[in-house]
Enzyme design. Structure first.
Site, PDB file in Angstrom:
ATOM      1  N   ASP A 198      -3.189 -14.464  81.186  1.00  0.00           N
ATOM      2  CA  ASP A 198      -3.278 -14.495  82.510  1.00  0.00           C
ATOM      3  C   ASP A 198      -1.852 -14.381  83.250  1.00  0.00           C
ATOM      4  OD1 ASP A 198      -4.045 -15.286  85.419  1.00  0.00           O
ATOM      5  OD2 ASP A 198      -2.795 -16.861  85.272  1.00  0.00           O
ATOM      6  N   HIS A 253      -4.120 -15.635  91.538  1.00  0.00           N
ATOM      7  CA  HIS A 253      -3.569 -14.475  92.448  1.00  0.00           C
ATOM      8  C   HIS A 253      -2.421 -13.393  91.706  1.00  0.00           C
ATOM      9  CE1 HIS A 253      -5.233 -16.081  95.928  1.00  0.00           C
ATOM     10  NE2 HIS A 253      -4.675 -17.757  95.716  1.00  0.00           N
ATOM     11  N   ARG A 254      -2.477 -13.796  90.416  1.00  0.00           N
ATOM     12  CA  ARG A 254      -1.371 -12.904  89.580  1.00  0.00           C
ATOM     13  C   ARG A 254      -1.954 -11.791  89.586  1.00  0.00           C
ATOM     14  NH1 ARG A 254      -0.475 -17.698  86.029  1.00  0.00           N
ATOM     15  NH2 ARG A 254       1.587 -18.393  86.190  1.00  0.00           N
ATOM     16  N   ALA A 255      -3.236 -11.429  89.404  1.00  0.00           N
ATOM     17  CA  ALA A 255      -3.776  -9.871  89.311  1.00  0.00           C
ATOM     18  C   ALA A 255      -3.329  -9.147  90.475  1.00  0.00           C
ATOM     19  CB  ALA A 255      -5.263 -10.062  89.224  1.00  0.00           C
TER      20      ALA A 255
END
Length: 411
Positions: free
Chosen positions: A285, A366-368
């Site tokens: 992730d 929300h990293r994507a």
């Protein structure tokens, strides 16, 4: 291989490609005005010095001929920089020679444009050219300008990011500068925390009568490539520490008798074989792009790969010579793209599109979306644009969001 970026889509790189790219470079970034030149090397105030510095950097990267340099009123003596070549890297198979794996090669190019991209992980079984591609990217990185004497390749034009104590050493005198090859540092599987982040140099401390800091691998890798082979086998505590420091961009070392911090913003490239153990989800992730090298290949591609491997074993220099033009072209594209990247803008509607695609794919966290925005901007810069297009957004979805998706749907 067909290049992207400053070569037209589908255009083959011919013998004059490097020279044409540098010609485009000088027309777009040199003669268009001192404003663009200043962006490239704003530390050199006199226009003549600034002009020569920019041309020398492009010339050194594209390996211009004497005739080309003469046309720019330069000599080969004025082109050069302090560099210690890594013998293993100098014999590495060029990225431009790798057969297939276009998505991975594109991701690596984007990482070369923006080393703050968030890292690239390549999964694949044995013999899928994972480490070959990681090492091959190094040849595409331009040299970096550093503060002479810095422990972590400090940028002379960004004093706020220098390591602790460097500014005090240089108080009252001009900042010493030098150009060096971008670092390539590999993290061994058995690395200790002290070797990774740095520790007290006991021997030097005893000699000097004061506490002396011994930089770790993270200090060496700043502004270059940090390579981790078999990251899935790396000690969990070390892996967590590594990704935490890279996420922060600063390495803070607290040891008995010493407290120091230095910037740490290399491009992370990690490879692993899923057959030897999966990479933990929380680590995946925190890495921007994760791609698999286990893609089906055609019969012709397999034949080409075998022929190339045998040729490289028997006559590696001939392969290097054959791919030199394309390698130089891509390296010059990276130099230019890094400059465009500073001005690339992404519209609020485009951010909403990436958020919606992540939501449709069932992506957690929300990293994507944050990684996807950086990838889209790097795509635009590599194409020589200052605005993000629909194609850039699609590329970001393909490289960042789709591999994380839990619900597959048509984009």
């Amino acid at each position: 291989m067909k290049t992207r970026g400053f070569l037209a889509t589908g255009q083959e790189a011919g013998p004059s490609t490097s020279r044409n790219l540098v010609s485009a470079f000088t027309s777009k970034r040199l003669t268009s005005g001192l404003r663009q030149i200043k962006r490239f090397t704003h530390a050199f105030q006199p226009p003549s010095i600034r002009r020569n510095h920019v041309i020398c950097l492009a010339a050194a990267e594209a390996q211009l001929t004497a005739a080309d340099l003469k046309g720019l009123n330069l000599s080969k003596d004025s082109v050069g920089f302090d560099v210690e070549k890594n013998s293993r890297l100098s014999r590495a198979l060029p990225l431009t020679a790798v057969v297939g794996q276009d998505d991975i090669k594109q991701a690596l190019l984007l990482g070369a444009v923006d080393n703050g991209l968030g890292g690239i992980a390549i999964a694949g079984r044995r013999g899928t050219a994972k480490s070959v591609m990681a090492r091959g990217l190094h040849a595409l990185l331009p040299p970096i300008e550093v503060v002479d004497g810095s422990i972590c390749n400090a940028d002379p034009d960004d004093p706020r990011s220098w390591e602790d104590g460097l500014a005090a050493k240089l108080t009252g005198r001009e900042v010493p500068r030098k150009l060096r090859e971008a670092p390539f540092v590999q993290i061994p599987l058995g690395v200790t925390e002290d070797r990774l982040v740095g520790t007290v140099d006991i021997e030097a401390s005893m000699k000097e009568g004061r506490t002396v800091f011994q930089p770790g691998l993270l200090a060496e890798a700043h502004r270059g490539i940090l390579y981790v082979d078999e990251i899935n086998l790396l000690d969990e505590g070390i892996a967590n520490l590594l990704l935490s420091i890279l996420s922060d961009g600063v390495n803070v070392v607290e040891r008995e008798g010493i407290s120091i911090s230095h910037p740490c913003r290399p491009l992370l490239i990690a490879t692993y074989n899923p057959e030897e153990g999966a990479l933990r989800e929380h680590l995946l992730d925190r890495i921007a792009i994760t791609l698999s090298a286990d893609v089906p290949s055609t019969f012709d591609d397999r034949v080409k790969a075998i022929d190339l491997a045998m040729k490289f074993q028997d006559a590696s220099q001939s392969v290097l010579d054959e791919t030199a033009e394309l390698t130089d072209s891509l390296r010059t594209s990276v130099i230019l793209a890094r400059e465009y990247l500073k001005d690339v803008k992404v519209a609020p509607e485009q951010v909403k599109y990436l958020v919606e695609e992540a939501r449709r794919g069932g992506v957690q966290g929300h990293r994507a979306e944050l990684f996807a925005v950086r990838v889209a901007k790097a795509c635009a810069a590599l194409e020589g644009r200052e605005t993000v297009s629909k194609d850039d957004l699609r590329e970001a979805v393909k490289l960042v969001i789709l591999p994380r998706a839990t619900i597959l749907d048509a984009p």
